[in-house]
Design an enzyme around this catalytic site. Structure first.
Site: not given
Ligand code: HMG
Length: 420
Positions: A32, A84, A116, A159, A209, A245, A254, A299, A332
């Site tokens: 979606d 990184e 990051c 992302t 994460s 970040h 969040k 990102n 991270s």
């Molecule tokens: P996911 O499991 O695909 O998604 O992973 P989800 O099921 O958690 O859904 C995401 C959001 O969309 C949720 O909202 C859902 O409710 C919503 P939330 O509950 O979080 O508020 N949703 C919808 N909203 C509207 N209409 C819909 C719908 N369906 C779902 N139809 C995840 C998401 C970010 C975990 C994944 O993409 C991922 O693993 N990303 C990479 C890791 C990441 O970005 N982590 C962030 C924190 S760590 C960090 O920031 C460091 C980093 O930058 C690296 C570094 O430091 O180098 C990553």
């Protein structure tokens, strides 16, 4: 002796020529589109071609910052690239940038890495260098440059992103004075996101994460309060804008909720309508207006926090001068910092210099086949063999580009001044 304030004197962004619209990705992955648009807060993501790497993006962003703000490269006494997604296990990206910008030989030059958090580590080191009296009137160039890549059909795919933010740091800065004494730190060994030496793609325990990020916010904020002695300069009421970040835009929401909870000392749920409304009002005023660039770039790892700041600065109005800003960096693994700064008097005069609109408007939209072809081509682009990547194959015209590795040496063509 009163020290002159130090901080950000110039800032510029540069990213890849191509982007993917999130609605195209959603359709291809049978998801979606609202999950990406509302659930993650992303509308587009920048995608680097095999000819755009951490070096080219860093150099162009830095050239843009020097050129637009009228700073002579000879004034740079420290160059730090936080990344990184470096291009060599030994040689820093910074030394390529040093040559391409024609910086002085007595400029100390190095790369910083902690996911990051790498560029924030560079920025605070630059402030320390100035405070220690080593700058001798010179400035530091701190660049955040990265390509965020999780791979095709992974949970992290929506992302991704790529780009570089270059900041010139000095005494008496034109844009933002940073208060080093308000910076607090946090470190904890966690496996939330990492990229082993053998992999082009990052591995992430995505939901964990997010937990680690939020715990790090609380830790860094508490340390900042202790460092600052009093929290008058840190409280939300004292802040005009809060930059976090931003791995995806929803993460800033969040983070802001956690910020409010930490300061107000209570967990806030939707059931508590009054408190939830207070958080929403604060988010709408202090965070949301400055996430426009992040929503179309994605990102960019080390640079994501500073991209939000660039969005704020390009929209600056005179009444905001003198107001306080907060910065939260999360990397991270994990490392984090929280601190504050103040918008410099007269900063509004520079807002057009910060705006990357011309560059972003010139980007080319990829279709999904081309995007996947491009990601696959990047997997072998740094191999020491033909075929060498050719900018023309990716629709790239004038600019600074990576054109392959010959005899184990990376080759570049063009100049940063020619890049749109
Ligand atoms: P996911 O499991 O695909 O998604 O992973 P989800 O099921 O958690 O859904 C995401 C959001 O969309 C949720 O909202 C859902 O409710 C919503 P939330 O509950 O979080 O508020 N949703 C919808 N909203 C509207 N209409 C819909 C719908 N369906 C779902 N139809 C995840 C998401 C970010 C975990 C994944 O993409 C991922 O693993 N990303 C990479 C890791 C990441 O970005 N982590 C962030 C924190 S760590 C960090 O920031 C460091 C980093 O930058 C690296 C570094 O430091 O180098 C990553």
């Amino acid at each position: 002796m009163t020290r002159k304030p130090a901080g950000i004197d110039a800032i510029a962004f540069h990213g890849p020529r191509c982007y993917l619209d999130m609605s195209d990705l959603a359709q291809a992955r049978d998801v979606d589109p609202d999950k990406y648009r509302l659930g993650l807060g992303q509308t587009q993501m920048a995608v680097a071609t095999p000819c755009e790497d951490t070096v080219t993006m860093a150099t162009v962003a830095a050239h843009r910052a020097l050129d637009r703000f009228g700073i002579d490269p000879g004034e740079i006494g420290t160059l730090i690239v936080g990344t990184e997604t470096g291009v060599d296990h030994s040689k820093p990206v910074a030394v390529y940038v040093h040559e391409m910008l024609g910086l002085a030989q007595n400029c100390r030059t190095f790369e910083t890495k902690h996911a990051c958090y790498g560029a924030m580590a560079g920025l605070t080191s630059a402030l320390d260098w100035i405070a220690a009296g080593r700058a001798r009137g010179r400035k530091a160039l701190v660049i955040a440059s990265d390509i965020a890549r999780y791979g095709i059909k992974t949970a992290g795919e929506p992302t991704q992103g790529a780009g570089a933010v270059a900041m010139i740091v000095g005494a008496d800065p034109r844009l933002v004075e940073l208060d080093s004494d308000t910076f607090g730190d946090y470190t904890r060994q966690v496996m939330d996101f990492w990229r082993p030496l053998y992999s082009k793609y990052a591995f992430a325990d995505g939901h964990y994460s997010i937990e680690c990020y939020l715990a790090a916010f609380t830790g860094a904020w508490r340390d900042a309060c202790e460092q600052a002695g009093s929290w008058d300069r840190l409280r939300l009421e004292a802040l005009d804008a809060c930059f976090y970040h931003v791995p995806f835009v929803k993460m800033a929401r969040k983070a802001h909720l956690r910020h409010c909870e930490t300061e107000w000392g209570e967990a806030i749920t939707r059931a508590d309508a009054d408190m939830a409304a207070r958080v929403r009002t604060s988010y709408d005023a202090q965070v949301a207006p400055w996430l426009e660039l992040n929503s179309v770039v994605g990102n960019i790892y080390t640079g994501s926090l500073f991209l939000a700041m660039a969005d704020y600065l390009r929209k600056l109005t005179p009444e905001r001068e003198g107001r306080r800003l907060s910065l939260f960096s999360y990397g991270s693994g994990c490392g984090a910092a929280f601190g504050t700064g103040v918008v410099s008097g007269g900063a509004t005069a520079s807002r057009n210099l910060v705006d990357p609109a011309v560059h972003l408007d010139s980007r080319v939209r990829l279709d999904i086949d081309r995007y996947e072809q491009l990601i696959r081509a990047c997997e072998t682009a740094d191999h020491n063999e033909e075929p060498y990547p050719d900018p023309a194959d990716w629709g790239l015209d004038k600019g600074l580009y990576y054109v392959g590795t010959r005899d184990h040496v990376r080759q570049y063509t063009g100049s940063p001044a020619e890049t749109l």
